[in-house]
Each structure stands twice: as structure tokens, then as C-alpha cells.
Design a protein around this motif. Sequence first.
Motif, PDB file in Angstrom:
ATOM      1  N   ILE A   1     130.077 133.828  64.583  1.00 25.57           N
ATOM      2  CA  ILE A   1     130.688 134.837  64.511  1.00 25.57           C
ATOM      3  C   ILE A   1     130.110 136.446  64.697  1.00 25.57           C
ATOM      4  O   ILE A   1     131.169 137.040  65.247  1.00 25.57           O
ATOM      5  CB  ILE A   1     131.039 134.885  62.871  1.00 25.57           C
ATOM      6  N   LEU A   2     129.549 136.555  64.972  1.00 26.27           N
ATOM      7  CA  LEU A   2     128.403 137.574  65.422  1.00 26.27           C
ATOM      8  C   LEU A   2     128.541 137.955  67.106  1.00 26.27           C
ATOM      9  O   LEU A   2     129.331 138.174  67.585  1.00 26.27           O
ATOM     10  CB  LEU A   2     126.729 137.828  65.189  1.00 26.27           C
ATOM     11  N   ILE A   3     128.174 136.908  67.574  1.00 24.52           N
ATOM     12  CA  ILE A   3     128.829 136.406  68.669  1.00 24.52           C
ATOM     13  C   ILE A   3     130.519 137.131  69.396  1.00 24.52           C
ATOM     14  O   ILE A   3     131.014 137.720  70.081  1.00 24.52           O
ATOM     15  CB  ILE A   3     128.738 135.301  69.724  1.00 24.52           C
ATOM     16  N   PHE A   4     131.203 136.608  68.509  1.00 23.74           N
ATOM     17  CA  PHE A   4     132.516 136.666  68.757  1.00 23.74           C
ATOM     18  C   PHE A   4     132.467 137.892  67.968  1.00 23.74           C
ATOM     19  O   PHE A   4     134.344 138.227  69.023  1.00 23.74           O
ATOM     20  CB  PHE A   4     133.021 135.751  67.736  1.00 23.74           C
TER      21      PHE A   4
ATOM     22  N   ILE B   1     131.055 140.688  68.897  1.00 25.45           N
ATOM     23  CA  ILE B   1     130.652 141.558  69.419  1.00 25.45           C
ATOM     24  C   ILE B   1     131.407 141.492  70.947  1.00 25.45           C
ATOM     25  O   ILE B   1     131.281 142.502  71.987  1.00 25.45           O
ATOM     26  CB  ILE B   1     129.354 140.748  70.068  1.00 25.45           C
ATOM     27  N   LEU B   2     131.730 140.157  71.329  1.00 28.99           N
ATOM     28  CA  LEU B   2     132.733 139.892  72.666  1.00 28.99           C
ATOM     29  C   LEU B   2     133.888 140.490  71.765  1.00 28.99           C
ATOM     30  O   LEU B   2     135.250 141.123  73.425  1.00 28.99           O
ATOM     31  CB  LEU B   2     132.875 138.406  72.862  1.00 28.99           C
ATOM     32  N   LEU B   3     134.346 140.291  70.850  1.00 28.58           N
ATOM     33  CA  LEU B   3     135.887 140.865  70.594  1.00 28.58           C
ATOM     34  C   LEU B   3     135.683 142.373  70.553  1.00 28.58           C
ATOM     35  O   LEU B   3     136.745 143.403  71.447  1.00 28.58           O
ATOM     36  CB  LEU B   3     136.383 140.093  69.344  1.00 28.58           C
ATOM     37  N   VAL B   4     134.422 143.131  70.175  1.00 32.13           N
ATOM     38  CA  VAL B   4     134.253 144.490  70.669  1.00 32.13           C
ATOM     39  C   VAL B   4     134.372 144.971  71.723  1.00 32.13           C
ATOM     40  O   VAL B   4     135.006 145.917  72.682  1.00 32.13           O
ATOM     41  CB  VAL B   4     133.393 145.660  70.231  1.00 32.13           C
ATOM     42  N   ILE B   5     134.026 143.536  72.635  1.00 34.27           N
ATOM     43  CA  ILE B   5     133.476 144.917  74.415  1.00 34.27           C
ATOM     44  C   ILE B   5     134.457 144.636  74.798  1.00 34.27           C
ATOM     45  O   ILE B   5     135.132 145.427  75.601  1.00 34.27           O
ATOM     46  CB  ILE B   5     132.492 143.771  75.013  1.00 34.27           C
TER      47      ILE B   5
END
Length: 182
Positions: free
Chosen positions: A5-8, A10-14
Motif C-alpha cells: 500500500i505504501l509503495i502504491f 508513493i507511485l501515485l504521488v510521483i
Amino acid sequence: MIKKILIFLILLVIFFIIYKSYFNNENMKPEDFKNTKPIIKIEEYFEGEVKAWGILQDRKGKVTRSFKANMSGKFENNILTLIEDFYWKDGEEQKRIWKIEKIDEHNYSGTASDVVGVAKGASYGNAFKFEYNLMVPFKGRSVKIRFDDWIFKQDDKVAINRATLSKFGFKVGELTVFFEKN
């Protein structure tokens, strides 16, 4: 699971940052046009009668509607009162009455009954930028849409308007308008 969830997130913010920097009109500023001619002063260009023709496109570029409009402006006491009568090809008619105050040589503020808050404008050279939130009729209700309007004066009679429409920071459409001063 929390790590995924955290990786997702972070990718969404990027992705959002890249999207906003690539597709954002804020890269173009009114001051970029300070040395261009002919100079547009909206209180002069829109004083009197102006005719307009325009198209509305969805976010993919498909033309969804078109209109013609009659405009009439009067400038007094540093306020441009601009009456716009829109005649959409599908039969809908709209009227908007702008009150646009000239604050100084380059800056303007404006209000209209369907504008949320105060519109902010700036004029340099042949360009005029106007930013505002407009309540737009959509499927039987009103939706708040952000307008990033640019008007470019071509000569004493002709100006071209290009607006990006957005919701939650994402482009939902574009408006192109051709103005002809009488």
C-alpha cells in the motif's frame, strides 16, 4: 500488505507530480508576453459590441458543443460591465454578466453570478489571462469547473481565446473562442 500500500501511494504521488508538471498551463505566464503586440486592454477591446464563435471539446479533444455569442461592454469607474449572450447549437441559451475591475495597469478582478469567488486576471502585451471557478450545468446539476482562460489579441478587431477546463486539477475539456469586435 502495508508495504504494498505504501509503495502504491508513493507511485501515485510521483505520477500526480509528473502529470501536473507536464500538463499544467502554469508554465506560461502573462508576463511572457510583455513585449508582444498588439497590446490588449480588455476594457477597450470589449467596450461596445463584440461577436464570438466557439467550440467546446472534451478531455480527449472531441468537439462536444458549439455556440455563437453576442457581447456588449461598458467601461466606467474602472469597471468593465460585460454582458454575454450565448446561443448554443443545441438550442440552449445562456446569459452572463461580468463585472471586471481594473486594479492597476496589468491586474483585474471579476465577478459574475455563476462564478465562485473572484476571478483573477492579468494583461501583458497581446495576452490576457483570466482564472476562475465557474458553476457549469451538467446532467441536470451544476458542477464547479476551473477555467484557465487565455485571450490573445490579433489586431484591432480579432482576438482568440483558449481555455483549459479542469476539475480536481485534471483537464476535463478545452474551449476555443474567436472574437470579432464591431
